[in-house]
Design an enzyme around this catalytic site. Structure first.
Site, PDB file in Angstrom:
ATOM      1  N   LYS A  34      65.185 104.311  95.131  1.00 53.77           N
ATOM      2  CA  LYS A  34      64.212 105.369  94.836  1.00 53.77           C
ATOM      3  C   LYS A  34      64.120 106.433  95.914  1.00 53.77           C
ATOM      4  CE  LYS A  34      59.841 103.286  96.197  1.00 53.77           C
ATOM      5  NZ  LYS A  34      58.534 102.879  95.749  1.00 53.77           N
ATOM      6  N   GLY A  39      69.852 102.024 102.195  1.00 58.35           N
ATOM      7  CA  GLY A  39      69.643 101.188 103.386  1.00 58.35           C
ATOM      8  C   GLY A  39      68.318 100.458 103.438  1.00 58.35           C
ATOM      9  N   THR A  41      64.381  99.218 103.913  1.00 62.48           N
ATOM     10  CA  THR A  41      63.497  99.106 105.074  1.00 62.48           C
ATOM     11  C   THR A  41      64.313  98.952 106.348  1.00 62.48           C
ATOM     12  OG1 THR A  41      61.886  97.971 103.678  1.00 62.48           O
ATOM     13  CG2 THR A  41      61.606  97.729 106.055  1.00 62.48           C
ATOM     14  N   LYS A  51      65.546  98.916 116.884  1.00 62.06           N
ATOM     15  CA  LYS A  51      66.509  98.521 117.926  1.00 62.06           C
ATOM     16  C   LYS A  51      66.987  99.745 118.704  1.00 62.06           C
ATOM     17  CE  LYS A  51      65.211  95.324 116.521  1.00 62.06           C
ATOM     18  NZ  LYS A  51      64.415  94.837 115.386  1.00 62.06           N
ATOM     19  N   GLY A 183      52.915  89.171 115.985  1.00 60.98           N
ATOM     20  CA  GLY A 183      54.145  88.607 115.406  1.00 60.98           C
ATOM     21  C   GLY A 183      55.337  89.429 115.866  1.00 60.98           C
ATOM     22  N   MET A 319      61.508  86.868 106.051  1.00 52.60           N
ATOM     23  CA  MET A 319      61.753  88.272 105.700  1.00 52.60           C
ATOM     24  C   MET A 319      62.701  88.858 106.737  1.00 52.60           C
ATOM     25  SD  MET A 319      58.252  89.739 104.144  1.00 52.60           S
ATOM     26  CE  MET A 319      57.755  89.291 102.489  1.00 52.60           C
ATOM     27  N   HIS A 445      82.874  81.097 133.109  1.00 50.92           N
ATOM     28  CA  HIS A 445      82.011  81.260 134.276  1.00 50.92           C
ATOM     29  C   HIS A 445      82.325  82.590 134.963  1.00 50.92           C
ATOM     30  CE1 HIS A 445      79.671  80.199 137.809  1.00 50.92           C
ATOM     31  NE2 HIS A 445      80.669  80.626 138.568  1.00 50.92           N
TER      32      HIS A 445
HETATM   33  P1  FAD Z   1      64.379  96.349 101.681  1.00 53.99           P
HETATM   34  O1  FAD Z   1      65.202  96.580 102.872  1.00 53.99           O
HETATM   35  O2  FAD Z   1      62.902  96.506 101.793  1.00 53.99           O
HETATM   36  O3  FAD Z   1      64.925  97.357 100.559  1.00 53.99           O
HETATM   37  C1  FAD Z   1      64.320  97.482  99.311  1.00 53.99           C
HETATM   38  C2  FAD Z   1      64.686  98.834  98.727  1.00 53.99           C
HETATM   39  O4  FAD Z   1      64.311  98.850  97.344  1.00 53.99           O
HETATM   40  C3  FAD Z   1      63.937  99.994  99.374  1.00 53.99           C
HETATM   41  O5  FAD Z   1      64.852 100.955  99.839  1.00 53.99           O
HETATM   42  C4  FAD Z   1      63.070 100.553  98.249  1.00 53.99           C
HETATM   43  O6  FAD Z   1      62.907 101.949  98.308  1.00 53.99           O
HETATM   44  C5  FAD Z   1      63.864 100.149  97.018  1.00 53.99           C
HETATM   45  N1  FAD Z   1      63.045 100.063  95.797  1.00 53.99           N
HETATM   46  C6  FAD Z   1      61.852  99.435  95.637  1.00 53.99           C
HETATM   47  N2  FAD Z   1      61.421  99.541  94.367  1.00 53.99           N
HETATM   48  C7  FAD Z   1      62.370 100.274  93.702  1.00 53.99           C
HETATM   49  C8  FAD Z   1      62.488 100.718  92.358  1.00 53.99           C
HETATM   50  N3  FAD Z   1      61.584 100.428  91.428  1.00 53.99           N
HETATM   51  N4  FAD Z   1      63.590 101.448  92.035  1.00 53.99           N
HETATM   52  C9  FAD Z   1      64.539 101.743  92.959  1.00 53.99           C
HETATM   53  N5  FAD Z   1      64.471 101.330  94.252  1.00 53.99           N
HETATM   54  C10 FAD Z   1      63.400 100.605  94.605  1.00 53.99           C
HETATM   55  N6  FAD Z   1      64.992  91.963 109.947  1.00 53.99           N
HETATM   56  C11 FAD Z   1      65.990  91.471 110.708  1.00 53.99           C
HETATM   57  O7  FAD Z   1      66.727  90.586 110.260  1.00 53.99           O
HETATM   58  N7  FAD Z   1      66.213  91.946 111.970  1.00 53.99           N
HETATM   59  C12 FAD Z   1      65.438  92.905 112.515  1.00 53.99           C
HETATM   60  O8  FAD Z   1      65.664  93.306 113.654  1.00 53.99           O
HETATM   61  C13 FAD Z   1      64.363  93.427 111.744  1.00 53.99           C
HETATM   62  N8  FAD Z   1      63.571  94.380 112.255  1.00 53.99           N
HETATM   63  C14 FAD Z   1      62.561  94.885 111.472  1.00 53.99           C
HETATM   64  C15 FAD Z   1      61.728  95.856 112.027  1.00 53.99           C
HETATM   65  C16 FAD Z   1      60.699  96.379 111.262  1.00 53.99           C
HETATM   66  C17 FAD Z   1      59.793  97.430 111.865  1.00 53.99           C
HETATM   67  C18 FAD Z   1      60.501  95.956 109.926  1.00 53.99           C
HETATM   68  C19 FAD Z   1      59.416  96.546 109.063  1.00 53.99           C
HETATM   69  C20 FAD Z   1      61.316  94.990 109.372  1.00 53.99           C
HETATM   70  C21 FAD Z   1      62.354  94.435 110.150  1.00 53.99           C
HETATM   71  N9  FAD Z   1      63.186  93.434 109.653  1.00 53.99           N
HETATM   72  C22 FAD Z   1      64.174  92.925 110.425  1.00 53.99           C
HETATM   73  C23 FAD Z   1      63.023  92.918 108.287  1.00 53.99           C
HETATM   74  C24 FAD Z   1      64.061  93.572 107.345  1.00 53.99           C
HETATM   75  O9  FAD Z   1      63.902  94.969 107.392  1.00 53.99           O
HETATM   76  C25 FAD Z   1      63.866  93.075 105.922  1.00 53.99           C
HETATM   77  O10 FAD Z   1      63.875  91.659 105.903  1.00 53.99           O
HETATM   78  C26 FAD Z   1      64.980  93.598 105.033  1.00 53.99           C
HETATM   79  O11 FAD Z   1      64.998  95.004 105.010  1.00 53.99           O
HETATM   80  C27 FAD Z   1      64.832  93.072 103.607  1.00 53.99           C
HETATM   81  O12 FAD Z   1      65.862  93.578 102.832  1.00 53.99           O
HETATM   82  P2  FAD Z   1      65.716  93.763 101.255  1.00 53.99           P
HETATM   83  O13 FAD Z   1      67.041  94.220 100.774  1.00 53.99           O
HETATM   84  O14 FAD Z   1      65.128  92.545 100.655  1.00 53.99           O
HETATM   85  O15 FAD Z   1      64.616  94.911 101.040  1.00 53.99           O
HETATM   86  P1  NAD Z   2      54.425  88.295 111.262  1.00 54.74           P
HETATM   87  O1  NAD Z   2      54.064  87.369 110.173  1.00 54.74           O
HETATM   88  O2  NAD Z   2      55.596  88.024 112.133  1.00 54.74           O
HETATM   89  O3  NAD Z   2      53.171  88.442 112.261  1.00 54.74           O
HETATM   90  C1  NAD Z   2      51.885  88.809 111.813  1.00 54.74           C
HETATM   91  C2  NAD Z   2      50.881  88.345 112.850  1.00 54.74           C
HETATM   92  O4  NAD Z   2      49.607  88.913 112.543  1.00 54.74           O
HETATM   93  C3  NAD Z   2      50.713  86.821 112.870  1.00 54.74           C
HETATM   94  O5  NAD Z   2      50.957  86.349 114.167  1.00 54.74           O
HETATM   95  C4  NAD Z   2      49.275  86.635 112.431  1.00 54.74           C
HETATM   96  O6  NAD Z   2      48.647  85.533 113.064  1.00 54.74           O
HETATM   97  C5  NAD Z   2      48.622  87.949 112.854  1.00 54.74           C
HETATM   98  N1  NAD Z   2      47.368  88.248 112.125  1.00 54.74           N
HETATM   99  C6  NAD Z   2      47.135  88.106 110.796  1.00 54.74           C
HETATM  100  N2  NAD Z   2      45.858  88.459 110.512  1.00 54.74           N
HETATM  101  C7  NAD Z   2      45.271  88.842 111.676  1.00 54.74           C
HETATM  102  C8  NAD Z   2      43.961  89.296 112.033  1.00 54.74           C
HETATM  103  N3  NAD Z   2      42.981  89.447 111.135  1.00 54.74           N
HETATM  104  N4  NAD Z   2      43.716  89.589 113.324  1.00 54.74           N
HETATM  105  C9  NAD Z   2      44.707  89.448 114.259  1.00 54.74           C
HETATM  106  N5  NAD Z   2      45.948  89.013 113.971  1.00 54.74           N
HETATM  107  C10 NAD Z   2      46.226  88.719 112.698  1.00 54.74           C
HETATM  108  O7  NAD Z   2      54.535  89.734 110.567  1.00 54.74           O
HETATM  109  P2  NAD Z   2      55.039  91.140 111.136  1.00 54.74           P
HETATM  110  O8  NAD Z   2      55.129  91.112 112.606  1.00 54.74           O
HETATM  111  O9  NAD Z   2      54.164  92.157 110.483  1.00 54.74           O
HETATM  112  O10 NAD Z   2      56.497  91.244 110.548  1.00 54.74           O
HETATM  113  C11 NAD Z   2      56.713  91.281 109.111  1.00 54.74           C
HETATM  114  C12 NAD Z   2      58.068  90.734 108.766  1.00 54.74           C
HETATM  115  O11 NAD Z   2      59.083  91.590 109.246  1.00 54.74           O
HETATM  116  C13 NAD Z   2      58.281  89.372 109.376  1.00 54.74           C
HETATM  117  O12 NAD Z   2      58.515  88.459 108.332  1.00 54.74           O
HETATM  118  C14 NAD Z   2      59.475  89.504 110.247  1.00 54.74           C
HETATM  119  O13 NAD Z   2      60.377  88.449 110.065  1.00 54.74           O
HETATM  120  C15 NAD Z   2      60.118  90.818 109.824  1.00 54.74           C
HETATM  121  N6  NAD Z   2      60.612  91.451 111.063  1.00 54.74           N
HETATM  122  C16 NAD Z   2      61.679  90.871 111.694  1.00 54.74           C
HETATM  123  C17 NAD Z   2      62.131  91.392 112.895  1.00 54.74           C
HETATM  124  C18 NAD Z   2      63.273  90.744 113.582  1.00 54.74           C
HETATM  125  O14 NAD Z   2      63.983  89.965 112.963  1.00 54.74           O
HETATM  126  N7  NAD Z   2      63.514  91.034 114.862  1.00 54.74           N
HETATM  127  C19 NAD Z   2      61.497  92.490 113.464  1.00 54.74           C
HETATM  128  C20 NAD Z   2      60.405  93.032 112.815  1.00 54.74           C
HETATM  129  C21 NAD Z   2      59.977  92.505 111.610  1.00 54.74           C
END
Ligand code: FAD
Ligand code: NAD
Length: 467
Positions: A34, A39, A41, A51, A183, A319, A445
């Site tokens: 959409k 790419g 999220t 990163k 988190g 996730m 090493h």
């Molecule tokens: P998404 O990447 O969310 O993609 C879904 C796509 O579907 C979106 O582009 C959306 O626009 C599209 N879409 C939704 N509804 C529709 C529709 N009706 N029609 C057409 N398109 C639609 N994970 C890691 O492993 N390593 C990391 O370092 C990491 N860092 C992160 C940092 C942040 C700040 C965040 C928020 C997340 C991070 N994650 C990380 C988590 C990772 O981004 C997600 O687990 C991953 O993107 C999930 O992939 P996905 O394909 O399921 O969905």
């Molecule tokens: P998370 O579940 O990792 O952490 C959310 C935190 O918020 C928890 O520790 C929880 O205890 C806290 N929390 C909940 N309610 C609260 C309240 N009322 N007051 C204070 N604290 C509260 O979720 P996230 O950090 O938002 O990340 C979302 C997802 O994105 C995760 O599943 C993560 O795996 C993914 N992600 C992955 C990476 C990576 O792989 N490096 C980086 C970023 C995000």
């Protein structure tokens, strides 16, 4: 009306990998996104931009804090915040352009527009200019990902009360930021902003940061981030936030019910993410949802409509981008009659703070809860020669193994290059090798990987040669 063999909805790591594997296996494939860039999220507002900013701010922090010890002297060090964010945008663009290339190379039909099911076999795509395309498909893969969630009393206004998505687009250095949630997103965002000089406070509900990982990792990270100047308040329940115009105020209370508040330039809400299916028209299909809003799937990731599959964040579980990618390949190869497998408890988790945190398998808390006996092999980076040479001596490797047969149960690392070191532990767990097997191999090493060797050695019951 054009008909496809496999249509993938969503172009995140789940969606684009599914589309590429589908095309590789000879299926006529479509992908629908959409937004204007592919790419999802991960590439646009997740893994990649965080990163990029973590790497840039790490360089800046090194220049400020440790170059002197290496004998590197300079005057007038200055952070160009505009360039910091510009480079991040360029990294994202390079990656989204790479995906455009891969779609063309694999002859995948790409539709940009929001899509919704008309029925189990038909999808309507509404483009930005309001024109519509309707397609049929034999199979669909829903990969629509997730969106940030919030908590009662906190309305995200995207101005002062923001999520990681807005934080990544700030283009300025805030004076102060309060992050709700310690988190993964919370600690990565805290690292970025703390390094550029923003006053960062984390409010976390649990007893520990990164609370789903082995608790020793969270404790060590708390110490490290605190030393770097991040204020960390654990066991705090946040219940209200308000936009005050140029600032925002957050209200929270501790376990004893004592109330406090904090005012900052921004309140960043990082309390988890929820599955996203808005506007997908699932009500026109046989696809059902679970109570928590995730798409209901069986062990083959097939929804309650037999020709529709779902993968990635939208089905819940970890996730993570690489989990979504594994599920993508799994579903397409299953459709193709192959027999791939996914070992969900061997998917590594990485947190890209510095030092990095990485983990695979069971935590010590999980083993205790399950009544499983275990050996612990723990070794610090502080006595590793390479770590000393690089002044990267913080952290440790902790190996949990079965006391009788020696099989690896879990490996947990906080230390330099943990994100890359964890890969060999994944191999060990996947192929059910013992701590001794991992210990008796040769490790170059001097390398950080020798800390792994030492921890495996101790877990296998032998003494370390270096401590
Ligand atoms: P998404 O990447 O969310 O993609 C879904 C796509 O579907 C979106 O582009 C959306 O626009 C599209 N879409 C939704 N509804 C529709 C529709 N009706 N029609 C057409 N398109 C639609 N994970 C890691 O492993 N390593 C990391 O370092 C990491 N860092 C992160 C940092 C942040 C700040 C965040 C928020 C997340 C991070 N994650 C990380 C988590 C990772 O981004 C997600 O687990 C991953 O993107 C999930 O992939 P996905 O394909 O399921 O969905
Ligand atoms: P998370 O579940 O990792 O952490 C959310 C935190 O918020 C928890 O520790 C929880 O205890 C806290 N929390 C909940 N309610 C609260 C309240 N009322 N007051 C204070 N604290 C509260 O979720 P996230 O950090 O938002 O990340 C979302 C997802 O994105 C995760 O599943 C993560 O795996 C993914 N992600 C992955 C990476 C990576 O792989 N490096 C980086 C970023 C995000």
């Amino acid at each position: 009306m054009e008909t496809f063999d496999i249509t993938v909805i969503g172009s995140g790591p789940g969606g684009y990998v599914a589309a590429i594997r589908s095309a590789q296996l000879g299926y006529k494939t479509a992908i629908i996104e959409k937004y204007n860039t592919l790419g999802g999220t991960c590439t646009n507002v997740g893994c990649i931009p965080t990163k990029a900013l973590l790497d840039s701010t790490h360089h800046y922090s090194d220049a400020l804090n440790s170059f002197g010890a290496h004998g590197i002297e300079y005057s007038n060090l200055r952070l160009n915040v505009e360039q910091l964010f510009k480079r991040k945008n360029e990294v994202v663009t390079k990656n989204t352009q790479g995906l455009d290339f891969l779609m063309r190379k694999n002859k995948i039909t790409v539709f940009h527009g929001s899509s919704s099911f008309v029925n189990n076999e038909t999808l309507k795509i509404v483009h930005d200019d309001k024109t519509e395309t309707v397609i049929n498909s034999d199979k669909f893969i829903i990969a629509t990902g997730s969106k940030p969630s919030t908590i009662p009393g906190i309305a995200i206004d995207k101005k002062r009360i923001i999520t990681s998505t807005e934080a990544l687009g700030l283009q300025e250095k805030p004076e102060s930021i309060v992050i709700i949630g310690g988190g993964v997103i919370g600690v990565e965002m805290a690292s970025i902003f703390n390094r550029i000089g923003t006053k960062v406070t984390i409010l976390e509900y649990a007893d520990n940061l990164i609370a789903t990982m082995d608790s020793e990792l969270g404790k060590a990270l708390t110490k490290i981030l605190t030393n770097e100047g991040v204020e960390i308040k654990l066991q705090q329940a946040v219940y209200k936030a308000e936009n005050l115009g140029n600032t925002a105020k957050v209200y929270f209370k501790n376990k004893q019910g004592e109330e406090q508040d904090l005012t900052a330039d921004y309140i960043l809400v990082a309390v988890g993410r929820k599955s996203y299916v808005n506007g997908l028209g699932l009500e026109n299909t046989n696809v059902e949802l679970n109570n928590n809003g995730t798409v209901k799937v069986n062990e083959l990731l097939q929804t309650t409509a037999s020709n529709i599959y779902a993968i990635g964040d939208v089905v819940g579980g970890a996730m993570l981008a690489h989990k979504a990618e594994e599920e993508a390949v799994f579903v397409v190869e299953r459709i193709n009659g192959q027999k791939p497998h996914i070992n969900y408890d061997r998917i590594p988790s990485v947190v890209y703070t510095w030092p990095e945190v990485a983990s695979v398998g069971a935590t010590e808390e999980q083993l205790k809860k399950q009544g499983v006996e275990y050996n612990i092999g723990k070794f610090p980076f502080a006595v590793n020669a390479r770590a000393r040479a690089g002044m990267e001596t913080e952290g440790f490797v902790k190996v949990l193994s079965d006391p009788k047969y020696g099989e690896l149960l879990g490996v947990h690392i906080i230390g330099a290059r943990a994100a890359d070191l964890i890969a060999q532990a994944v191999v060990g767990l996947e192929y059910e090798v013992t701590a001794n097997d991992m210990a008796i191999m040769s490790y170059a090493h001097p390398t950080y990987s020798e800390v792994m060797k030492e921890a495996y050695t101790i877990a296998s019951g032998k003494p370390s040669l270096n401590i």
